[in-house]
Design a protein around this motif. Sequence first.
Motif, PDB file in Angstrom:
ATOM      1  N   ILE A 213     -15.099 -19.732 -30.421  1.00  0.00           N
ATOM      2  CA  ILE A 213     -14.401 -18.489 -30.104  1.00  0.00           C
ATOM      3  C   ILE A 213     -14.473 -17.530 -31.280  1.00  0.00           C
ATOM      4  O   ILE A 213     -14.746 -16.345 -31.135  1.00  0.00           O
ATOM      5  N   ALA A 214     -14.254 -18.062 -32.470  1.00  0.00           N
ATOM      6  CA  ALA A 214     -14.297 -17.212 -33.655  1.00  0.00           C
ATOM      7  C   ALA A 214     -15.676 -16.629 -33.875  1.00  0.00           C
ATOM      8  O   ALA A 214     -15.833 -15.444 -34.185  1.00  0.00           O
TER       9      ALA A 214
ATOM     10  N   ALA B 253     -16.410 -13.944 -31.179  1.00  0.00           N
ATOM     11  CA  ALA B 253     -15.650 -12.731 -31.416  1.00  0.00           C
ATOM     12  C   ALA B 253     -16.223 -11.949 -32.592  1.00  0.00           C
ATOM     13  O   ALA B 253     -16.297 -10.726 -32.582  1.00  0.00           O
ATOM     14  N   ALA B 254     -16.663 -12.682 -33.609  1.00  0.00           N
ATOM     15  CA  ALA B 254     -17.196 -12.026 -34.803  1.00  0.00           C
ATOM     16  C   ALA B 254     -18.490 -11.305 -34.523  1.00  0.00           C
ATOM     17  O   ALA B 254     -18.813 -10.298 -35.149  1.00  0.00           O
TER      18      ALA B 254
ATOM     19  N   GLU C  85     -14.703 -14.785 -17.387  1.00  0.00           N
ATOM     20  CA  GLU C  85     -14.256 -15.718 -18.419  1.00  0.00           C
ATOM     21  C   GLU C  85     -15.252 -16.863 -18.527  1.00  0.00           C
ATOM     22  O   GLU C  85     -15.710 -17.389 -17.511  1.00  0.00           O
TER      23      GLU C  85
ATOM     24  N   VAL D  33     -19.621  -8.948 -25.011  1.00  0.00           N
ATOM     25  CA  VAL D  33     -18.613  -9.986 -25.247  1.00  0.00           C
ATOM     26  C   VAL D  33     -17.398  -9.327 -25.885  1.00  0.00           C
ATOM     27  O   VAL D  33     -17.526  -8.564 -26.843  1.00  0.00           O
ATOM     28  N   VAL D  34     -16.225  -9.613 -25.354  1.00  0.00           N
ATOM     29  CA  VAL D  34     -14.996  -9.067 -25.905  1.00  0.00           C
ATOM     30  C   VAL D  34     -14.078 -10.215 -26.294  1.00  0.00           C
ATOM     31  O   VAL D  34     -14.196 -11.337 -25.790  1.00  0.00           O
ATOM     32  N   SER D  35     -13.171  -9.937 -27.205  1.00  0.00           N
ATOM     33  CA  SER D  35     -12.248 -10.987 -27.656  1.00  0.00           C
ATOM     34  C   SER D  35     -11.051 -11.129 -26.734  1.00  0.00           C
ATOM     35  O   SER D  35     -10.395 -12.179 -26.704  1.00  0.00           O
ATOM     36  N   LYS D  36     -10.765 -10.082 -25.933  1.00  0.00           N
ATOM     37  CA  LYS D  36      -9.598 -10.122 -25.057  1.00  0.00           C
ATOM     38  C   LYS D  36      -9.772  -9.105 -23.933  1.00  0.00           C
ATOM     39  O   LYS D  36     -10.352  -8.050 -24.123  1.00  0.00           O
TER      40      LYS D  36
ATOM     41  N   ARG E  49     -12.473 -23.758 -31.060  1.00  0.00           N
ATOM     42  CA  ARG E  49     -11.932 -22.723 -31.937  1.00  0.00           C
ATOM     43  C   ARG E  49     -13.039 -22.017 -32.715  1.00  0.00           C
ATOM     44  O   ARG E  49     -13.063 -20.798 -32.835  1.00  0.00           O
TER      45      ARG E  49
ATOM     46  N   VAL F  20     -15.612 -13.020 -21.766  1.00  0.00           N
ATOM     47  CA  VAL F  20     -14.611 -13.398 -22.750  1.00  0.00           C
ATOM     48  C   VAL F  20     -14.474 -14.910 -22.754  1.00  0.00           C
ATOM     49  O   VAL F  20     -14.451 -15.554 -21.699  1.00  0.00           O
TER      50      VAL F  20
ATOM     51  N   SER G  21     -19.387 -10.123 -31.421  1.00  0.00           N
ATOM     52  CA  SER G  21     -19.350  -9.360 -30.183  1.00  0.00           C
ATOM     53  C   SER G  21     -19.603  -7.880 -30.389  1.00  0.00           C
ATOM     54  O   SER G  21     -19.995  -7.186 -29.472  1.00  0.00           O
TER      55      SER G  21
END
Length: 407
Positions: free
Chosen positions: A13-14, A17-18, A48, A34-37, A10, A405, A20
């Motif tokens: 991932i955070a 994403a922060a 992935e 890098v993308v969050s989705k 977790r 991702v 990216s």
Amino acid sequence: MAISRRKFIRSSIAAAAATSIQPFSLSATTNSPVVSKISDDRFDPWIEVDPTALLHNISEVRRLTKGRPILAVIKNNAYGLGLSLAAKILERLPEIHGFAVVKLEAAIVLREAGIKKPIHLMARFPQSAAKDIANQNIQPSIIDEDALEFINPMAKIFGGSVPAQVYLDTGMSRMGISYRRAMPLLKKIANNGKVSFQGVFMGFTEEPDFDKEQLKRFLSIVNKSNKAGIQLGTLHAASSSAVFDFPDAHLDMVRPGMALYGGYPNDPEKQSQLGTLKSTINFKARVVRVEKLRKGDSVSYGRNYIADKPTWVATVPVGHTDGFPRKAVEGAKVLIGNKTYPVIGAVSASHSIVEVGNKKSVQVGDIVTLIGSGAPEVNPNWISAKTGASVYDLFMHLNPSLPRVLI
């Protein structure tokens, strides 16, 4: 480990994403977006990255090497995972001592991404870059007699001795100072007093009998240095191949690359009996076309595939410029839904075609896994064994411009 697997994933991932949206000042060849989705209507390929698989592989390497610390080789865009993304995941692990790269640009990208652990540059670099390397606290390699030309200006920045590692050539004949002339240079550098030896390393040819001779040469230099009062620091020689096949070479620390990311370096059938690796990547896209061929219709360049009966085929917008090998037509399959389908015709620059069969079981928009997990046939080691494509190429040739991702 200090944190649970779930909390680790977790937080990774955070963190990814922060960061990216933060641009890097250097070439995309050393890093990837890098993308969050991934949007639900994207057809073009994406990659992935699976941190749980990465954790698993690290655990296997640690088990095979009896808990040795790991200097993670993260060259060539982290074997396709994305340089800063992979480093941010790995840095949180106490098992990871630091990172090894073979391009100065990659080392600087890691520092700009906020990586704090040691970064070891296993390459020659221009003297003009010496001050930048010192300012970024990157460990250089001593690879030739001209070492003091960059050591002296770096020492002024460090305000003392320069932390560096010695690269010995024990028979690979690729990089490093030959073991035959290493001692005079080591004595000269030690007498200069401006180097703090952090380690000494080498690379194996991966020819079993000669590897033993290489290790003998390596340890001979270490012993001679010790007798001369020169402490070279941490000894490391074992890349992924030696992690599996040469326990005597595990020494103080191991230096794997491919194995961390899920590829068996030499002999998957044998090495998989010693340790189980998981693919850390899933190379995906969506079907863009489904069509029924009549008997006699052909597929792609060269007409290498001609339908001998009415057959459904599907087009995937992934080609060799994206990193899918041309050799995929020699036996590779892709996963669509819960079924695998063979790659046919020719892998062109931007497209691949798969044989669906006599029923239209695939639709436009279906997700396709070309390399990764989900079925044995899309595992990179299976694809390599089936088609003859190098497992290293399957990872390292993934186009760095494709979005990554975390899953």
